[in-house]
Design an enzyme around this catalytic site. Sequence first.
Site, PDB file in Angstrom:
ATOM      1  N   GLU A 107       0.834  -1.199   0.000  1.00 53.46           N
ATOM      2  CA  GLU A 107       0.000   0.000   0.000  1.00 53.46           C
ATOM      3  C   GLU A 107       0.870   1.252   0.000  1.00 53.46           C
ATOM      4  O   GLU A 107       2.024   1.227   0.452  1.00 53.46           O
ATOM      5  CB  GLU A 107      -0.877  -0.021   1.269  1.00 53.46           C
ATOM      6  N   ASN A 131     -12.620  -1.308  -0.965  1.00 56.97           N
ATOM      7  CA  ASN A 131     -11.845  -1.833   0.167  1.00 56.97           C
ATOM      8  C   ASN A 131     -12.461  -1.342   1.468  1.00 56.97           C
ATOM      9  O   ASN A 131     -12.732  -0.141   1.618  1.00 56.97           O
ATOM     10  CB  ASN A 131     -10.399  -1.330   0.099  1.00 56.97           C
ATOM     11  N   GLU A 132     -12.664  -2.232   2.386  1.00 57.49           N
ATOM     12  CA  GLU A 132     -13.181  -1.883   3.720  1.00 57.49           C
ATOM     13  C   GLU A 132     -14.261  -0.807   3.629  1.00 57.49           C
ATOM     14  O   GLU A 132     -14.199   0.225   4.303  1.00 57.49           O
ATOM     15  CB  GLU A 132     -12.036  -1.469   4.658  1.00 57.49           C
ATOM     16  N   TYR A 166      -6.829  -9.081  11.391  1.00 54.54           N
ATOM     17  CA  TYR A 166      -5.472  -8.869  11.897  1.00 54.54           C
ATOM     18  C   TYR A 166      -5.337  -9.486  13.282  1.00 54.54           C
ATOM     19  O   TYR A 166      -6.264  -9.423  14.106  1.00 54.54           O
ATOM     20  CB  TYR A 166      -5.173  -7.369  11.992  1.00 54.54           C
ATOM     21  N   GLU A 202      -6.203  -9.192   3.585  1.00 54.34           N
ATOM     22  CA  GLU A 202      -5.403  -8.504   4.597  1.00 54.34           C
ATOM     23  C   GLU A 202      -5.363  -9.391   5.833  1.00 54.34           C
ATOM     24  O   GLU A 202      -6.407  -9.680   6.428  1.00 54.34           O
ATOM     25  CB  GLU A 202      -5.976  -7.124   4.948  1.00 54.34           C
ATOM     26  N   GLN A 254       2.126  -6.187   5.405  1.00 54.73           N
ATOM     27  CA  GLN A 254       2.314  -5.793   4.017  1.00 54.73           C
ATOM     28  C   GLN A 254       3.735  -6.144   3.595  1.00 54.73           C
ATOM     29  O   GLN A 254       4.575  -6.417   4.449  1.00 54.73           O
ATOM     30  CB  GLN A 254       2.057  -4.316   3.856  1.00 54.73           C
TER      31      GLN A 254
HETATM   32  O1  AHR Z   1      -3.019  -2.626   6.199  1.00 54.85           O
HETATM   33  C1  AHR Z   1      -3.276  -1.434   6.842  1.00 54.85           C
HETATM   34  C2  AHR Z   1      -4.742  -1.025   6.749  1.00 54.85           C
HETATM   35  O2  AHR Z   1      -5.528  -1.954   7.431  1.00 54.85           O
HETATM   36  C3  AHR Z   1      -5.346  -1.000   5.370  1.00 54.85           C
HETATM   37  O3  AHR Z   1      -5.090   0.182   4.707  1.00 54.85           O
HETATM   38  C4  AHR Z   1      -6.805  -1.132   5.653  1.00 54.85           C
HETATM   39  O4  AHR Z   1      -7.501  -1.730   4.588  1.00 54.85           O
HETATM   40  C5  AHR Z   1      -6.851  -1.946   6.926  1.00 54.85           C
HETATM   41  O5  AHR Z   1      -7.690  -1.383   7.880  1.00 54.85           O
END
Ligand code: AHR
Length: 492
Positions: A25, A172-173, A239, A297, A346
């Site tokens: 990103e 995205n999101e 995450y 992600e 990432q």
């Molecule tokens: O990876 C960091 C961020 O996490 C991304 O930009 C977003 O899509 C997610 O919340």
Amino acid sequence: MINMNVNTTVTTGTLSRHLHGQFAEHLGRCIYEGMWVGTDSPIPNTDGIRNDVLEALRELNIPVLRWPGGCFADEYHWKDGVGKPEERARMVNSHWGGVEENNHFGTHEFLRLCELLETEPYISGNVGSGTVHEMQQWVEYMTQDGTSPMADWRRQNGRDEPWNVTYFGVGNENWGCGGNMRPEYYADLYRHYATYVRNYGDNQVYKIACGANTDDYKWTEVLMREAGHLMNGLSLHYYTIPSGNFFTGKGAATGFTTEEWFSTLKNTLFMEELIVKHSQIMDKYDPEKKVGMIIDEWGIWTEVEPGTNPGFLFQQNTVRDAIVAGVNLNLFYKYADRIKMANIAQMVNVLQAMVLTEGDQMLLTPTYHVFNMYQVHQDSERLELHWESPEYVLGAQSIPKISAAASKDAQGQVHITVCNLSHNESETFSCAIEGGSYTANGIVLAGDALDAHNTFAQPDRVAPTELNLTLSAEGVLSFELPPASVARITLS
Ligand code: AHR
């Protein structure tokens, strides 16, 4: 002692190479400095992309790379990033540190990076603040052969042939940074935008809808019900937060306690429940599993390194990260009938990165080594590995101590990957190999501390070493894994 067994003649589906995807990103030092240094940089580069990072990443055989975001994608206007670099529009990267984005790394540069890495691009389109027309024109610009306004503009900008762009994310999101939408509203927008994501010539787009945040099962339900028939993939973001709380202190990347080690691994194992429950909803609307689950992600998210820009998400990478990577990849293989792609967040200098850079220096992280060790599973045939994991107990809590997976590649070699999650107990294994006679070798990644990591002063503190093992004439493989370790065994 853990007894395992595997029959190497019984396979149960292909492990898509796309499970080893990456994500890059416009965030912190991921693109700028981490990969893009510009053609006039003293750092050796190829068309502006630094050679040391390129060389390291090429080793991983990265199958697919997602770009330009993330939340950045929801503000990205692709036309600002083509044409002469000095004439490109500038913008503020408001999500990530409020820094200026000069758009010197745009569509041509990204697709050149993909060519150099021999990886497939996965473009994330802007639904949050972009228009349907803008998205339609981007796909036309990249993939239209023959003559058309966008194809002609691409040629003026120096690229004659269209690119192959298979993977395209429609937003995205959108439940968060991509517009704070309700699933009903986004489902309608998805239908609208996706209609104009066209196939030009032979290019067939695989359309990926924005999926749920973690355990938002309603999002999956609504998207599958209202738009499942119009998508090829549905994403999922999860995450691993060491403390379990994103907002009240995620936990440090190094210097953590045994309790934080344990809670991190417990939280990462929650991925399995998410996969199972989102899959059940997808199965209801798509029993034939035509729609891929795209975990685009994932990874560990800690506090940033002290003294660095909080908006740059720069964190160290330890043996704990290696186990997080190994456990998640083993899980993705287990559910590979539904999961068709996964992209760790990432690739460089951000979150759970493969490589870290500082000026002209670069190092490989423990996570890099796991991706390197595990790449043997790419496009291999899944094998059923049977074992019963003892529990890893800490205080009143327990989790499985062992995570493992096995596959057979096109050459007939068998690969077994195993993680020992325990912070202080080794484990011995006895694995009965049925279906052929083989010779065996193995490597193991472990550290001299739970937060062992690589630095520019000590770049090889955490690196794979040979694993001692034996394979008897009767086909019994024996080995011992140290605490907090990841191993790969190959049977040839
Ligand atoms: O990876 C960091 C961020 O996490 C991304 O930009 C977003 O899509 C997610 O919340």
